[in-house]
Design a protein around this motif. Sequence first.
Motif, short mmCIF file in Angstrom:
data_model
loop_
_atom_site.label_atom_id
_atom_site.label_comp_id
_atom_site.label_asym_id
_atom_site.label_seq_id
_atom_site.Cartn_x
_atom_site.Cartn_y
_atom_site.Cartn_z
N ILE A 1 13.91 -5.20 27.89
CA ILE A 1 12.63 -5.12 28.57
C ILE A 1 12.59 -3.83 29.37
CG2 ILE A 1 11.18 -6.20 30.35
CD1 ILE A 1 12.30 -8.90 29.41
N TYR B 1 13.72 -12.86 21.76
CA TYR B 1 12.71 -12.22 20.91
C TYR B 1 13.17 -12.22 19.45
CZ TYR B 1 10.91 -10.83 25.40
OH TYR B 1 10.41 -10.86 26.68
N GLU C 1 4.06 -4.03 23.67
CA GLU C 1 3.84 -5.08 24.65
C GLU C 1 3.70 -6.42 23.94
OE1 GLU C 1 0.53 -3.98 27.15
OE2 GLU C 1 1.89 -2.97 28.52
N ARG D 1 6.03 -12.26 27.62
CA ARG D 1 7.43 -12.44 28.01
C ARG D 1 8.02 -13.62 27.23
NH1 ARG D 1 10.90 -10.85 31.77
NH2 ARG D 1 9.38 -9.76 33.03
N ASP D 2 9.20 -13.40 26.69
CA ASP D 2 9.95 -14.39 25.89
C ASP D 2 9.16 -14.86 24.67
OD1 ASP D 2 11.93 -14.17 27.82
OD2 ASP D 2 11.20 -15.91 28.94
N ASN E 1 2.26 -16.18 28.63
CA ASN E 1 3.15 -15.53 29.59
C ASN E 1 2.63 -14.11 29.84
OD1 ASN E 1 4.90 -17.64 29.99
ND2 ASN E 1 6.63 -16.73 28.91
N VAL F 1 5.03 -7.98 28.72
CA VAL F 1 6.12 -7.07 29.06
C VAL F 1 6.26 -6.07 27.91
CG1 VAL F 1 7.40 -8.71 30.50
CG2 VAL F 1 7.89 -8.57 28.05
#
Length: 173
Positions: free
Chosen positions: A49, A61, A135, A138-139, A144, A147
Amino acid sequence: MQKNNITSTLLLAAALLCPLGSFAQQAPATGDARDLASSPRWLTTKVYIEGAPQTDVKDKYPGVVGISTWDPERNRYEFFYTDTGESKYNNGGGGYFFVTGDKKTHVLVPDVGPTKAMARRLETLNTNEFTYSREVPRDMVNNNPLVRIYVVHAPYTGTVVTKSAIKPNSDTH
């Protein structure tokens, strides 16, 4: 008329003091799409990240982790699972790709699947490393916060045999 002469003189002076080249941005030295052909297969070696390059988060990921093949002559790609070598083609893991002329963006256009096209920021591309960022939630969990992940690849030298789902003599399945 005198006002036009003064304006012209000022514009000419500005042009001489600030040449156009000083405003142009140089493309990063990321290499050329042909560098993807330097290895027949590439392996995801790390995912991190933005801001935390020391922490590998490949396990969070899995959708971006695998073995990939790139054919710059035909602008074709295909992704494979690292454990079985099976193709991810039927889930959007194969199609066309290109690198933009400024060498800053790597675009994928899958043959099948829900995604129509995906632009990824090209971070590094040379004979030893292929890294892009994009981008994602997240996860990889919908809703979410977004990131930016960095996906790092190196030429694959392992023993897993990849089994292409793309017919050898055609551009689409």
